[in-house]
Design a protein around this motif. Sequence first.
Motif, PDB file in Angstrom:
ATOM      1  N   ILE A  68       0.836  -1.202   0.000  1.00 30.53           N
ATOM      2  CA  ILE A  68       0.000   0.000   0.000  1.00 30.53           C
ATOM      3  C   ILE A  68       0.874   1.257   0.000  1.00 30.53           C
ATOM      4  O   ILE A  68       0.601   2.209  -0.738  1.00 30.53           O
ATOM      5  CB  ILE A  68      -0.972  -0.018   1.190  1.00 30.53           C
ATOM      6  N   ALA A  69       1.936   1.266   0.793  1.00 25.81           N
ATOM      7  CA  ALA A  69       2.825   2.428   0.837  1.00 25.81           C
ATOM      8  C   ALA A  69       3.487   2.661  -0.517  1.00 25.81           C
ATOM      9  O   ALA A  69       3.559   3.791  -1.006  1.00 25.81           O
ATOM     10  CB  ALA A  69       3.888   2.226   1.913  1.00 25.81           C
ATOM     11  N   PHE A  70       3.946   1.586  -1.146  1.00 25.30           N
ATOM     12  CA  PHE A  70       4.634   1.710  -2.433  1.00 25.30           C
ATOM     13  C   PHE A  70       3.683   2.222  -3.511  1.00 25.30           C
ATOM     14  O   PHE A  70       3.992   3.167  -4.237  1.00 25.30           O
ATOM     15  CB  PHE A  70       5.234   0.359  -2.834  1.00 25.30           C
ATOM     16  N   PHE A  71       2.501   1.630  -3.620  1.00 23.88           N
ATOM     17  CA  PHE A  71       1.581   2.042  -4.674  1.00 23.88           C
ATOM     18  C   PHE A  71       0.892   3.369  -4.366  1.00 23.88           C
ATOM     19  O   PHE A  71       0.427   4.039  -5.292  1.00 23.88           O
ATOM     20  CB  PHE A  71       0.591   0.927  -4.997  1.00 23.88           C
ATOM     21  N   SER A  72       0.860   3.784  -3.109  1.00 23.51           N
ATOM     22  CA  SER A  72       0.392   5.138  -2.788  1.00 23.51           C
ATOM     23  C   SER A  72       1.367   6.166  -3.341  1.00 23.51           C
ATOM     24  O   SER A  72       0.965   7.212  -3.873  1.00 23.51           O
ATOM     25  CB  SER A  72       0.251   5.325  -1.285  1.00 23.51           C
ATOM     26  N   MET A  73       2.656   5.865  -3.238  1.00 22.32           N
ATOM     27  CA  MET A  73       3.670   6.756  -3.802  1.00 22.32           C
ATOM     28  C   MET A  73       3.574   6.794  -5.323  1.00 22.32           C
ATOM     29  O   MET A  73       3.718   7.864  -5.930  1.00 22.32           O
ATOM     30  CB  MET A  73       5.061   6.292  -3.352  1.00 22.32           C
ATOM     31  N   VAL A  74       3.326   5.647  -5.945  1.00 16.49           N
ATOM     32  CA  VAL A  74       3.149   5.606  -7.401  1.00 16.49           C
ATOM     33  C   VAL A  74       1.945   6.456  -7.809  1.00 16.49           C
ATOM     34  O   VAL A  74       2.015   7.230  -8.777  1.00 16.49           O
ATOM     35  CB  VAL A  74       2.994   4.147  -7.898  1.00 16.49           C
ATOM     36  N   LEU A  75       0.854   6.345  -7.081  1.00 16.50           N
ATOM     37  CA  LEU A  75      -0.344   7.138  -7.379  1.00 16.50           C
ATOM     38  C   LEU A  75      -0.075   8.638  -7.201  1.00 16.50           C
ATOM     39  O   LEU A  75      -0.491   9.449  -8.036  1.00 16.50           O
ATOM     40  CB  LEU A  75      -1.508   6.699  -6.487  1.00 16.50           C
ATOM     41  N   LEU A  76       0.650   9.006  -6.159  1.00 17.62           N
ATOM     42  CA  LEU A  76       0.998  10.397  -5.940  1.00 17.62           C
ATOM     43  C   LEU A  76       1.853  10.926  -7.092  1.00 17.62           C
ATOM     44  O   LEU A  76       1.618  12.035  -7.592  1.00 17.62           O
ATOM     45  CB  LEU A  76       1.730  10.552  -4.609  1.00 17.62           C
TER      46      LEU A  76
END
Length: 143
Positions: A89-97
Amino acid sequence: MISTKRYLKRHLSDIRTVRIIVASLLGLMVVADIVLVALADKDFPSFSYVVRDYRHKMIWFTFLFGGLVSKIFYNRIATEKESEVTGLIAFFSMVLLLFVIGRQLESPPTLLLQVLLLVCGGILAYRAWPQYQIRPRKIREGK
């Protein structure tokens, strides 16, 4: 339960096969890009031109690529937690940002910024998204 060393020894050939396939696909992509650049005068688009023209909108892809390369080739095994969902979740939240930020950029980022995004994606995937394994319970003798 299988110990980590036994599991890795058993699947060592599978790990080598996956690494060879990924490296071969990367090599094939580079060769295809070279051929497409050679045919550029005949209006064939290449990966290089797409990345060059749209790299300010694709900063998320640079970060994602760095993270996935780190996850495949430099995977860290941790035994403290039982799930890798929080790191995912942390990794893909950064990708989304980065996807949202990239849509707002007008000028392409510098090469240094792209390399920094690639390395930061790898570091985040290595630190926050390790491959968690459950520790096997110790079996008491006589029970």
